[in-house]
Design a protein around this motif. Sequence first.
Motif, PDB file in Angstrom:
ATOM      1  N   ALA A  20       0.834  -1.207   0.000  1.00  0.00           N
ATOM      2  CA  ALA A  20       0.000   0.000   0.000  1.00  0.00           C
ATOM      3  C   ALA A  20       0.867   1.255   0.000  1.00  0.00           C
ATOM      4  CB  ALA A  20      -0.930  -0.005   1.209  1.00  0.00           C
ATOM      5  N   GLU A  21       1.963   1.225   0.768  1.00  0.00           N
ATOM      6  CA  GLU A  21       2.889   2.355   0.808  1.00  0.00           C
ATOM      7  C   GLU A  21       3.448   2.645  -0.579  1.00  0.00           C
ATOM      8  OE1 GLU A  21       6.632   3.494   3.560  1.00  0.00           O
ATOM      9  OE2 GLU A  21       6.836   1.620   2.456  1.00  0.00           O
ATOM     10  N   LYS A  22       3.839   1.605  -1.292  1.00  0.00           N
ATOM     11  CA  LYS A  22       4.390   1.780  -2.637  1.00  0.00           C
ATOM     12  C   LYS A  22       3.308   2.242  -3.605  1.00  0.00           C
ATOM     13  CE  LYS A  22       8.417   0.625  -1.391  1.00  0.00           C
ATOM     14  NZ  LYS A  22       9.312   1.713  -1.063  1.00  0.00           N
ATOM     15  N   GLY A  37      -1.337  -2.317   7.631  1.00  0.00           N
ATOM     16  CA  GLY A  37      -1.810  -3.563   7.035  1.00  0.00           C
ATOM     17  C   GLY A  37      -2.760  -4.312   7.948  1.00  0.00           C
ATOM     18  N   ILE A  38      -2.415  -4.419   9.227  1.00  0.00           N
ATOM     19  CA  ILE A  38      -3.258  -5.152  10.175  1.00  0.00           C
ATOM     20  C   ILE A  38      -4.550  -4.383  10.459  1.00  0.00           C
ATOM     21  CG2 ILE A  38      -3.435  -5.971  12.556  1.00  0.00           C
ATOM     22  CD1 ILE A  38      -0.437  -6.663  12.376  1.00  0.00           C
ATOM     23  N   GLY A  69      -7.446  -2.177   2.631  1.00  0.00           N
ATOM     24  CA  GLY A  69      -7.700  -1.451   3.869  1.00  0.00           C
ATOM     25  C   GLY A  69      -6.608  -0.444   4.188  1.00  0.00           C
ATOM     26  N   ALA A  70      -5.350  -0.820   3.989  1.00  0.00           N
ATOM     27  CA  ALA A  70      -4.236   0.100   4.238  1.00  0.00           C
ATOM     28  C   ALA A  70      -4.270   1.275   3.269  1.00  0.00           C
ATOM     29  CB  ALA A  70      -2.904  -0.637   4.139  1.00  0.00           C
ATOM     30  N   LEU A  73      -6.851   3.624   4.561  1.00  0.00           N
ATOM     31  CA  LEU A  73      -6.372   4.370   5.726  1.00  0.00           C
ATOM     32  C   LEU A  73      -5.391   5.470   5.328  1.00  0.00           C
ATOM     33  CD1 LEU A  73      -5.887   1.539   8.374  1.00  0.00           C
ATOM     34  CD2 LEU A  73      -7.724   3.227   8.236  1.00  0.00           C
ATOM     35  N   ILE A  74      -4.508   5.204   4.378  1.00  0.00           N
ATOM     36  CA  ILE A  74      -3.575   6.221   3.904  1.00  0.00           C
ATOM     37  C   ILE A  74      -4.359   7.361   3.254  1.00  0.00           C
ATOM     38  CG2 ILE A  74      -1.755   6.728   2.211  1.00  0.00           C
ATOM     39  CD1 ILE A  74      -0.705   3.858   2.740  1.00  0.00           C
ATOM     40  N   TRP A  75      -5.357   7.019   2.446  1.00  0.00           N
ATOM     41  CA  TRP A  75      -6.173   8.024   1.784  1.00  0.00           C
ATOM     42  C   TRP A  75      -6.922   8.885   2.806  1.00  0.00           C
ATOM     43  CZ3 TRP A  75     -11.567   8.587   1.464  1.00  0.00           C
ATOM     44  CH2 TRP A  75     -12.000   9.544   0.562  1.00  0.00           C
ATOM     45  N   ILE A  76      -7.488   8.253   3.826  1.00  0.00           N
ATOM     46  CA  ILE A  76      -8.213   8.984   4.870  1.00  0.00           C
ATOM     47  C   ILE A  76      -7.257   9.900   5.631  1.00  0.00           C
ATOM     48  CG2 ILE A  76      -9.414   8.720   7.084  1.00  0.00           C
ATOM     49  CD1 ILE A  76     -10.722   6.176   5.848  1.00  0.00           C
ATOM     50  N   ALA A  77      -6.067   9.400   5.973  1.00  0.00           N
ATOM     51  CA  ALA A  77      -5.089  10.217   6.691  1.00  0.00           C
ATOM     52  C   ALA A  77      -4.679  11.431   5.869  1.00  0.00           C
ATOM     53  CB  ALA A  77      -3.858   9.373   7.058  1.00  0.00           C
ATOM     54  N   ARG A  78      -4.486  11.239   4.590  1.00  0.00           N
ATOM     55  CA  ARG A  78      -4.129  12.367   3.720  1.00  0.00           C
ATOM     56  C   ARG A  78      -5.268  13.379   3.639  1.00  0.00           C
ATOM     57  NH1 ARG A  78      -1.231   9.395  -1.416  1.00  0.00           N
ATOM     58  NH2 ARG A  78       0.760   8.989  -0.394  1.00  0.00           N
ATOM     59  N   ALA A  79      -6.498  12.893   3.563  1.00  0.00           N
ATOM     60  CA  ALA A  79      -7.651  13.789   3.478  1.00  0.00           C
ATOM     61  C   ALA A  79      -7.800  14.605   4.760  1.00  0.00           C
ATOM     62  CB  ALA A  79      -8.914  12.987   3.214  1.00  0.00           C
ATOM     63  N   VAL A  80      -7.606  13.977   5.908  1.00  0.00           N
ATOM     64  CA  VAL A  80      -7.744  14.678   7.185  1.00  0.00           C
ATOM     65  C   VAL A  80      -6.609  15.679   7.364  1.00  0.00           C
ATOM     66  CG1 VAL A  80      -7.643  14.369   9.690  1.00  0.00           C
ATOM     67  CG2 VAL A  80      -9.036  12.836   8.302  1.00  0.00           C
ATOM     68  N   ARG A  81      -5.390  15.271   7.081  1.00  0.00           N
ATOM     69  CA  ARG A  81      -4.255  16.177   7.205  1.00  0.00           C
ATOM     70  C   ARG A  81      -4.349  17.333   6.243  1.00  0.00           C
ATOM     71  NH1 ARG A  81       0.765  13.052   6.242  1.00  0.00           N
ATOM     72  NH2 ARG A  81      -0.386  11.151   6.454  1.00  0.00           N
ATOM     73  N   GLY A  82      -4.880  17.085   5.049  1.00  0.00           N
ATOM     74  CA  GLY A  82      -5.010  18.131   4.043  1.00  0.00           C
ATOM     75  C   GLY A  82      -5.977  19.217   4.456  1.00  0.00           C
ATOM     76  N   ARG A  83      -7.012  18.849   5.178  1.00  0.00           N
ATOM     77  CA  ARG A  83      -8.019  19.816   5.609  1.00  0.00           C
ATOM     78  C   ARG A  83      -7.493  20.712   6.726  1.00  0.00           C
ATOM     79  NH1 ARG A  83     -12.966  15.787   6.254  1.00  0.00           N
ATOM     80  NH2 ARG A  83     -12.911  14.984   4.163  1.00  0.00           N
ATOM     81  N   HIS A  84      -6.638  20.165   7.590  1.00  0.00           N
ATOM     82  CA  HIS A  84      -6.159  20.910   8.743  1.00  0.00           C
ATOM     83  C   HIS A  84      -4.847  21.632   8.489  1.00  0.00           C
ATOM     84  CE1 HIS A  84      -9.363  19.396  11.170  1.00  0.00           C
ATOM     85  NE2 HIS A  84      -9.040  18.162  10.887  1.00  0.00           N
ATOM     86  N   ALA A  85      -4.250  21.422   7.334  1.00  0.00           N
ATOM     87  CA  ALA A  85      -2.955  22.051   7.051  1.00  0.00           C
ATOM     88  C   ALA A  85      -3.119  23.467   6.544  1.00  0.00           C
ATOM     89  CB  ALA A  85      -2.187  21.218   6.033  1.00  0.00           C
TER      90      ALA A  85
END
Length: 85
Positions: A20-22, A37-38, A69-70, A73-85
């Motif tokens: 997922a990272e790659k 991953g877990i 799933g990973a 989660l990466i997509w969600i983290a980017r979306a949340v960080r993008g809104r607060h940055a």
Amino acid sequence: MTGLGWFAAIIVGGIAGWLAEKFMNSNMGIIMNIVLGIVGAIVLNAILVAIVGGTLGGWIGQLIIGFIGACLLIWIARAVRGRHA
């Protein structure tokens, strides 16, 4: 993770998180890969059981579930960080 022991879940989770990272062009460490991953597999398994009534089994099935799933989660983290940055 369905049908996998803890050791196997760590291995499959690490591989799924690394893939997922790659795929998502993210830069994370091995521990975060394993966690993503877990956790991604656990979250997506719960969603699939709730909606479809079942999930994929075995190493390959859980690798696919963990990868998707990973990525989510990466997509969600980017979306949340993008809104607060």
